[in-house]
Design a protein around this motif. Structure first.
Motif, mmCIF file in Angstrom:
data_model
loop_
_atom_site.group_PDB
_atom_site.id
_atom_site.type_symbol
_atom_site.label_atom_id
_atom_site.label_comp_id
_atom_site.label_asym_id
_atom_site.label_seq_id
_atom_site.Cartn_x
_atom_site.Cartn_y
_atom_site.Cartn_z
ATOM 1 N N LEU A 112 -4.280 66.180 -8.226
ATOM 2 C CA LEU A 112 -5.538 66.068 -7.484
ATOM 3 C C LEU A 112 -5.639 64.719 -6.778
ATOM 4 C CD1 LEU A 112 -8.021 67.720 -10.010
ATOM 5 C CD2 LEU A 112 -7.130 68.697 -7.883
ATOM 6 N N ARG A 113 -5.144 63.674 -7.419
ATOM 7 C CA ARG A 113 -5.136 62.341 -6.805
ATOM 8 C C ARG A 113 -4.269 62.364 -5.538
ATOM 9 N NH1 ARG A 113 -3.429 59.294 -11.042
ATOM 10 N NH2 ARG A 113 -5.520 59.393 -11.864
ATOM 11 N N VAL A 114 -3.105 62.991 -5.635
ATOM 12 C CA VAL A 114 -2.209 63.114 -4.478
ATOM 13 C C VAL A 114 -2.895 63.920 -3.373
ATOM 14 C CG1 VAL A 114 -0.012 64.091 -3.676
ATOM 15 C CG2 VAL A 114 -0.112 62.856 -5.856
ATOM 16 N N LEU A 115 -3.561 64.996 -3.744
ATOM 17 C CA LEU A 115 -4.273 65.835 -2.783
ATOM 18 C C LEU A 115 -5.393 65.058 -2.095
ATOM 19 C CD1 LEU A 115 -5.085 68.437 -1.371
ATOM 20 C CD2 LEU A 115 -6.101 69.214 -3.517
ATOM 21 N N ARG A 116 -6.173 64.289 -2.853
ATOM 22 C CA ARG A 116 -7.251 63.491 -2.255
ATOM 23 C C ARG A 116 -6.691 62.495 -1.238
ATOM 24 N NH1 ARG A 116 -9.513 63.947 -7.502
ATOM 25 N NH2 ARG A 116 -8.518 62.018 -8.201
ATOM 26 N N ARG A 117 -5.580 61.868 -1.582
ATOM 27 C CA ARG A 117 -4.956 60.895 -0.672
ATOM 28 C C ARG A 117 -4.502 61.589 0.611
ATOM 29 N NH1 ARG A 117 -0.152 59.419 -3.010
ATOM 30 N NH2 ARG A 117 -1.377 58.727 -4.775
ATOM 31 N N ALA A 118 -3.852 62.745 0.475
ATOM 32 C CA ALA A 118 -3.384 63.489 1.650
ATOM 33 C C ALA A 118 -4.563 63.931 2.513
ATOM 34 C CB ALA A 118 -2.557 64.693 1.219
ATOM 35 N N ALA A 119 -5.646 64.373 1.885
ATOM 36 C CA ALA A 119 -6.834 64.802 2.632
ATOM 37 C C ALA A 119 -7.427 63.631 3.409
ATOM 38 C CB ALA A 119 -7.860 65.405 1.678
ATOM 39 N N ARG A 120 -7.497 62.468 2.776
ATOM 40 C CA ARG A 120 -8.019 61.275 3.478
ATOM 41 C C ARG A 120 -7.139 60.924 4.674
ATOM 42 N NH1 ARG A 120 -8.917 59.274 -1.616
ATOM 43 N NH2 ARG A 120 -6.993 58.066 -1.546
ATOM 44 N N GLU A 121 -5.814 60.909 4.446
ATOM 45 C CA GLU A 121 -4.879 60.549 5.517
ATOM 46 C C GLU A 121 -4.965 61.507 6.696
ATOM 47 O OE1 GLU A 121 -1.088 60.387 3.551
ATOM 48 O OE2 GLU A 121 -1.570 58.489 2.547
ATOM 49 N N GLN A 122 -5.285 62.773 6.419
ATOM 50 C CA GLN A 122 -5.364 63.787 7.475
ATOM 51 C C GLN A 122 -6.801 64.015 7.955
ATOM 52 O OE1 GLN A 122 -2.835 67.278 6.741
ATOM 53 N NE2 GLN A 122 -1.928 66.126 5.034
#
Length: 153
Positions: free
Chosen positions: A56-66
């Motif tokens: 979920l942490r990885v997903l949150r980071r990817a969502a922010r970056e995109q």
């Protein structure tokens, strides 16, 4: 040759776009959540639920970056009542991919799915084929037979 579902094909097939509310049970790092969020408008929502915090942490980071502000990550145990933390009958499309084979209480996950799914909503379930030999994925004896899956559903 191993066949994996392509998220774009699944999203298009099940008309995931616009202002829908989508839940991704066992989202991991967002294989379906990120493409779904891109398909939705700013009024649409993706609930990405996983029991593990790190994906979920990885997903949150990817969502922010995109710049995907319509993804909401929730840590939850889908095998417990109300474990998704989503309101009753609030989801238009619910995706469960390669989660049930590893769950001890498969029925509990499906009950949770039906609890949050709106009447007339769509449940999308994909699991490893039990009859195929593949170099990836769970051992064949851990996979769910398609007939057994239909019965559970």
């Amino acid at each position: 040759m191993q066949h994996f579902e392509h998220p774009e094909d699944v999203l298009n097939h099940f008309s995931i776009y616009g202002s829908l509310t989508v839940a991704d049970f066992g989202s991991g790092m967002g294989f379906f959540s990120i493409p779904a969020a891109k398909h939705l408008s700013n009024e649409g929502t993706v609930f990405a639920i996983d029991i593990q915090e790190e994906p979920l942490r990885v997903l949150r980071r990817a969502a922010r970056e995109q710049h995907l502000h319509n993804i909401h990550t929730l840590r939850g145990d889908l095998e417990t009542p109300r474990g998704s933390h989503i309101k009753n009958e609030s989801v238009d499309r619910l995706i469960i991919t390669n989660v049930l084979f590893q769950a001890e209480n498969k029925t509990a996950i499906l009950k949770e799915a039906y609890r949050v799914l709106k009447k007339g909503g769509t449940l999308i379930v994909a699991e490893w084929h039990s009859h195929e030999r593949t170099p990836l994925g769970p051992r064949r004896e851990h996979r769910i037979d398609s007939g057994q899956l239909r019965t559970m559903l």
